[in-house]
Write a protein that holds these residues in place. Structure first.
Motif, PDB file in Angstrom:
ATOM      1  N   PHE A 129      19.008 143.369  14.121  1.00  0.00           N
ATOM      2  CA  PHE A 129      19.813 142.176  13.860  1.00  0.00           C
ATOM      3  C   PHE A 129      21.307 142.488  13.999  1.00  0.00           C
ATOM      4  N   ALA A 130      21.750 143.608  13.432  1.00  0.00           N
ATOM      5  CA  ALA A 130      23.167 143.990  13.508  1.00  0.00           C
ATOM      6  C   ALA A 130      23.578 144.274  14.949  1.00  0.00           C
ATOM      7  N   PHE A 131      22.715 144.960  15.692  1.00  0.00           N
ATOM      8  CA  PHE A 131      23.014 145.285  17.089  1.00  0.00           C
ATOM      9  C   PHE A 131      23.142 144.021  17.928  1.00  0.00           C
ATOM     10  N   THR A 132      22.200 143.106  17.754  1.00  0.00           N
ATOM     11  CA  THR A 132      22.223 141.867  18.526  1.00  0.00           C
ATOM     12  C   THR A 132      23.422 140.999  18.171  1.00  0.00           C
ATOM     13  N   CYS A 133      23.743 140.920  16.890  1.00  0.00           N
ATOM     14  CA  CYS A 133      24.912 140.142  16.473  1.00  0.00           C
ATOM     15  C   CYS A 133      26.198 140.729  17.037  1.00  0.00           C
ATOM     16  N   THR A 134      26.266 142.057  17.101  1.00  0.00           N
ATOM     17  CA  THR A 134      27.443 142.709  17.687  1.00  0.00           C
ATOM     18  C   THR A 134      27.588 142.326  19.152  1.00  0.00           C
ATOM     19  N   LEU A 135      26.475 142.398  19.891  1.00  0.00           N
ATOM     20  CA  LEU A 135      26.507 141.970  21.291  1.00  0.00           C
ATOM     21  C   LEU A 135      26.908 140.508  21.406  1.00  0.00           C
ATOM     22  N   GLY A 136      26.384 139.677  20.509  1.00  0.00           N
ATOM     23  CA  GLY A 136      26.701 138.257  20.544  1.00  0.00           C
ATOM     24  C   GLY A 136      28.182 137.983  20.321  1.00  0.00           C
ATOM     25  N   PHE A 137      28.778 138.676  19.357  1.00  0.00           N
ATOM     26  CA  PHE A 137      30.206 138.474  19.091  1.00  0.00           C
ATOM     27  C   PHE A 137      31.064 138.987  20.245  1.00  0.00           C
ATOM     28  N   LYS A 166      40.829 138.086  40.428  1.00  0.00           N
ATOM     29  CA  LYS A 166      41.195 139.109  39.442  1.00  0.00           C
ATOM     30  C   LYS A 166      40.387 139.010  38.153  1.00  0.00           C
ATOM     31  N   PHE A 167      39.637 137.912  37.997  1.00  0.00           N
ATOM     32  CA  PHE A 167      38.817 137.751  36.791  1.00  0.00           C
ATOM     33  C   PHE A 167      37.357 138.153  37.011  1.00  0.00           C
ATOM     34  N   VAL A 168      37.041 138.630  38.211  1.00  0.00           N
ATOM     35  CA  VAL A 168      35.659 139.019  38.508  1.00  0.00           C
ATOM     36  C   VAL A 168      35.149 140.101  37.569  1.00  0.00           C
ATOM     37  N   PRO A 169      35.904 141.183  37.311  1.00  0.00           N
ATOM     38  CA  PRO A 169      35.395 142.215  36.389  1.00  0.00           C
ATOM     39  C   PRO A 169      35.105 141.678  34.986  1.00  0.00           C
ATOM     40  N   ILE A 170      35.963 140.776  34.504  1.00  0.00           N
ATOM     41  CA  ILE A 170      35.741 140.197  33.175  1.00  0.00           C
ATOM     42  C   ILE A 170      34.476 139.339  33.173  1.00  0.00           C
ATOM     43  N   ALA A 171      34.295 138.557  34.243  1.00  0.00           N
ATOM     44  CA  ALA A 171      33.114 137.700  34.335  1.00  0.00           C
ATOM     45  C   ALA A 171      31.833 138.527  34.380  1.00  0.00           C
ATOM     46  N   VAL A 172      31.856 139.606  35.150  1.00  0.00           N
ATOM     47  CA  VAL A 172      30.678 140.462  35.251  1.00  0.00           C
ATOM     48  C   VAL A 172      30.371 141.121  33.908  1.00  0.00           C
ATOM     49  N   ALA A 173      31.405 141.601  33.240  1.00  0.00           N
ATOM     50  CA  ALA A 173      31.204 142.243  31.933  1.00  0.00           C
ATOM     51  C   ALA A 173      30.671 141.241  30.913  1.00  0.00           C
ATOM     52  N   TRP A 174      31.245 140.045  30.902  1.00  0.00           N
ATOM     53  CA  TRP A 174      30.801 139.008  29.956  1.00  0.00           C
ATOM     54  C   TRP A 174      29.341 138.636  30.181  1.00  0.00           C
ATOM     55  N   GLU A 175      28.988 138.356  31.430  1.00  0.00           N
ATOM     56  CA  GLU A 175      27.619 137.941  31.716  1.00  0.00           C
ATOM     57  C   GLU A 175      26.628 139.097  31.533  1.00  0.00           C
ATOM     58  N   SER A 176      27.068 140.322  31.752  1.00  0.00           N
ATOM     59  CA  SER A 176      26.197 141.481  31.530  1.00  0.00           C
ATOM     60  C   SER A 176      25.870 141.625  30.044  1.00  0.00           C
ATOM     61  N   VAL A 177      26.862 141.415  29.200  1.00  0.00           N
ATOM     62  CA  VAL A 177      26.621 141.457  27.758  1.00  0.00           C
ATOM     63  C   VAL A 177      25.690 140.321  27.353  1.00  0.00           C
ATOM     64  N   ALA A 178      25.856 139.154  27.987  1.00  0.00           N
ATOM     65  CA  ALA A 178      24.978 138.018  27.683  1.00  0.00           C
ATOM     66  C   ALA A 178      23.529 138.339  28.035  1.00  0.00           C
ATOM     67  N   ILE A 179      23.310 138.973  29.184  1.00  0.00           N
ATOM     68  CA  ILE A 179      21.956 139.355  29.585  1.00  0.00           C
ATOM     69  C   ILE A 179      21.381 140.370  28.607  1.00  0.00           C
ATOM     70  N   ALA A 180      22.206 141.350  28.217  1.00  0.00           N
ATOM     71  CA  ALA A 180      21.743 142.358  27.259  1.00  0.00           C
ATOM     72  C   ALA A 180      21.343 141.716  25.933  1.00  0.00           C
ATOM     73  N   THR A 181      22.116 140.737  25.501  1.00  0.00           N
ATOM     74  CA  THR A 181      21.797 140.033  24.252  1.00  0.00           C
ATOM     75  C   THR A 181      20.501 139.249  24.382  1.00  0.00           C
ATOM     76  N   ASP A 182      20.356 138.537  25.483  1.00  0.00           N
ATOM     77  CA  ASP A 182      19.134 137.748  25.696  1.00  0.00           C
ATOM     78  C   ASP A 182      17.903 138.646  25.747  1.00  0.00           C
ATOM     79  N   MET A 183      18.013 139.770  26.443  1.00  0.00           N
ATOM     80  CA  MET A 183      16.878 140.681  26.566  1.00  0.00           C
ATOM     81  C   MET A 183      16.528 141.313  25.215  1.00  0.00           C
ATOM     82  N   THR A 184      17.541 141.624  24.431  1.00  0.00           N
ATOM     83  CA  THR A 184      17.290 142.189  23.101  1.00  0.00           C
ATOM     84  C   THR A 184      16.567 141.192  22.221  1.00  0.00           C
TER      85      THR A 184
END
Length: 329
Positions: A129-137, A166-184
């Protein structure tokens, strides 16, 4: 840059139209989910109801913005080639609606998993729960930062899609964290259900978890691919406009699943267990049952605890009084 070509129209206006239309289609499905939720009269507490109203408000607002966005392209600025290459606040505000819909849904689902898993493994449940919430935040912070940066760029009045690069790296990082959260969320929920009782209810909940996670993940990957492959076009908008709707559908599908579970349906319309809807038994019916005494058939009712099926965390009032399987008659 201001040349109006068939390719420019297809890559911008064409993809925007498809993205908004599909988002609207999902909104129609969501509307039916809302009707199902409110007509089912679930005995939910104020936190769940607050979450429901929050998601509804976000969906209505985001869909209204998408319609205004499409109107701007096809009516207000029809034939204006410069519009195809300009940055617009309607789309740039999208990450705000996505993360503010995704995070509460993910927290709701992982909290349900925590409450089920804590019955046997409390430390593991709290760690997940703590790990997933951290990813979510982190996901929320990155999404809000990206949207804020894009809106600040729009405020200049001369922003174009070239600035998206110039925002591509931020978008990729954001969506990657979203995928990690969903998979968790999905893996932990499925794993928790698998180690519990193996009956039709559990498998039905597993199926719902997978069905919800798959389209969200697929569209998120599509969004990342579009941003990386062609950040200056609107190809990524094919997926972006629908992401928030898919998260909303995940929430309401899980909430409304209780209606089917408490009636004992296996998803095909057939009943694999006998269920008694005690909440709908009238006072006269109860008296008749009591008067039967020992002369009538004996019915034994086993009251199933909601947490066995992950139902208790769906309702703040504790147990669903409608979920009462009859073990034998």
């Amino acid at each position: 840059m201001s040349t109006l070509t068939t390719q420019a129209i297809a890559e911008t206006l064409g993809t925007v139209q498809l993205g908004v239309l599909f988002s609207t289609f999902l909104f129609g499905i969501l509307f039916m989910q809302w009707v199902t939720y409110f007509t089912s009269k679930f005995n939910d507490g104020w936190t769940i109801r607050g979450l429901v109203y929050w998601i509804i408000i976000l969906d209505i607002t985001h869909v209204a913005i998408s319609w205004e966005y499409l109107w701007m392209y096809t009516v207000s600025n029809f034939g204006n080639a410069a519009t195809l290459y300009a940055a617009h606040w309607q789309y740039d505000s999208g990450p705000i609606f996505i993360v503010l819909t995704a995070a509460p849904t993910q927290f709701f689902l992982i909290n349900r998993t925590r409450r089920m898993l804590a019955l046997q493994h409390p430390y593991l449940a709290n760690a997940i729960f703590a790990f997933t919430c951290t990813l979510g935040f982190v996901q929320v912070f990155m999404g809000l930062f990206m949207s804020g940066s894009l809106l600040a760029l729009d405020a200049s009045g001369s922003a174009t899609t070239e600035g998206y690069t110039k925002f591509v790296p931020i978008a990729v990082a954001w969506e990657s964290v979203a995928i990690a959260t969903d998979m968790t969320v999905m893996i932990s929920l499925v794993a928790t259900l698998l180690v519990s009782e193996t009956d039709w209810m559990v498998y039905n909940l597993i199926l719902v978890a997978i069905e919800c996670a798959f389209p969200v993940t697929l569209f998120t990957i599509g969004h990342i691919t579009g941003v990386v492959a062609s950040p200056t076009t609107a190809i990524h908008q094919l997926f972006a406009w629908s992401q928030a709707r898919l998260y909303s559908n995940t929430l309401f599908l899980n909430l409304n699943e209780r209606k089917k579970l408490r009636r004992g349906h296996d998803g095909t319309g057939k009943s694999t267990f006998k269920f008694q809807e005690l909440n709908f038994v009238t006072g006269n019916d109860r008296s008749a049952v009591r008067n039967m005494g020992g002369n009538g058939p004996q019915v034994r009712v086993d009251v199933t605890r909601e947490e066995d099926y992950g139902m208790e965390s769906m309702s703040n009032t504790g147990r669903d009084a409608d979920l009462k399987p009859i073990a034998s008659v």
